[in-house]
Design an enzyme around this catalytic site. Structure first.
Site: not given
Length: 340
Positions: A26-27, A78, A108, A220-221, A241-242
């Site tokens: 994650m950037m 990555q 991305c 995802g999600g 991720g988040r």
């Protein structure tokens, strides 16, 4: 950390097991400080760097871009890019620095990435991706993997998605991390691209059924332990991720559940970070650069808001040190006792 003087290693048992749970690149978030914190929370998970363009790896400050603490391993680098020879050179450098995996970003959707002809737009160029992966794999002995979307824009064709995977897999690439949404290259921001295109987990499930020899990891999600457990019946692993960033204790609980460890309380986990924090501050790193990654530790808990407030308001001040972290932890005690 300087580049270690050892050749590429074949994948370790620890690395292979880490596929079951990983944290997405994650950037601006998964920097080296974030990864050390996540490693404390999840001793067995696979961690990923932020995306680094291959050109930056070749020409840039490698200590700043590639340096990491060995405790972060198993750790993947990555890369972004679309020039096979440049990607191969960057992969070689990454392997020499000790990374356990080199991952190619094909997911991305940002405008900057599209302008450079890499990221999600590569989903439209499977032959180029295959050439890039083949060049990278020829340059290193660690695994080369691909993180991709289901497709771009309004492409709803599963067969096209599978053909992309097959084309790249023909080079010997055995691991695909599938963010189970399309990427909209026009009209949506990167944030909207993580939320608006519908999730189609069933495409990843079908890919695993039809290509059982491939390692398929799902991204995802997923924001709850139950979400992760449900997916592991269909794929080889799950990438958070988040959710891992905003609710890092979820990452800790999942690691304990999946790998058989014991859960520790939030305060104990954070205090285990103290030696790292003080060592980094001794090298001139400001406290705020590390504590920004721990703000979600008490997410959804009594005292969580007070914890965040103490750190957010104090970490940027001159002279801020570990005492501030203890003050933030102390701010959670009374609310937690009242809730109990």
């Amino acid at each position: 950390m300087n580049a270690p003087a050892f050749p590429d290693r074949p994948p370790s048992t620890r690395y292979a097991a880490s596929a079951r749970l990983s944290v997405a690149p994650m950037m601006d978030w998964t920097d080296r400080h974030c990864r050390v914190f996540h490693r404390l929370l999840a001793p067995h998970a696979r961690l990923y760097t932020e995306m680094v363009h291959a050109n930056a790896v070749v020409l840039g400050d490698r200590t700043r871009l590639l340096g990491f603490d060995p405790v972060e391993q198993p750790l993947a680098l990555q890369l972004g890019g679309s020039e096979p020879a440049l990607l191969a050179q960057a992969a070689r450098i990454g392997a020499d620095w000790g990374y356990d995996e080199i991952n190619l970003n094909c997911g991305c959707p940002s405008d900057r990435v599209q302008a450079g002809r890499f990221g999600a737009c590569l989903m439209k160029e499977p032959a180029l991706v295959a050439d890039s992966v083949a060049a990278m794999a020829a340059a290193v002995r660690v695994p080369v993997t691909v993180k991709c979307r289901l497709g771009v824009d309004d492409d709803q064709d599963y067969e096209r998605f599978r053909a992309f995977v097959d084309t790249v897999a023909a080079t010997g690439c055995a691991t695909f991390i599938v963010h189970a949404r399309n990427a909209w290259l026009k009209g949506l921001s990167p944030k909207e691209n993580r939320e608006i295109p519908p999730l189609r987990y069933e495409w990843a499930w079908q890919l695993k059924r039809e290509r059982p020899d491939l390692e398929v990891l799902l991204n995802g999600g997923m924001a709850a332990a139950g979400d992760v457990q449900a997916q592991l019946g269909h794929v080889d692993g799950v990438m958070l991720g988040r959710a891992a960033y905003h609710d890092p204790y979820l990452l800790h609980r999942l690691d304990a559940d999946l790998y058989g460890g014991e859960s520790r309380d939030r305060a104990a986990l954070l205090r285990a970070l103290r030696p790292y924090v003080e060592a980094q501050m001794g090298q001139g790193v400001a406290l705020k650069h590390i504590t920004r990654h721990v703000l979600g530790l008490f997410h959804g808990q009594p005292g969580g808001r007070a914890f965040r407030q103490v750190l957010s308001e104090g970490a940027h001040r001159e002279g801020a040190d570990w005492t501030l972290v203890e003050q933030a932890l102390a701010a959670t005690v009374a609310p937690r006792r009242a809730a109990a």
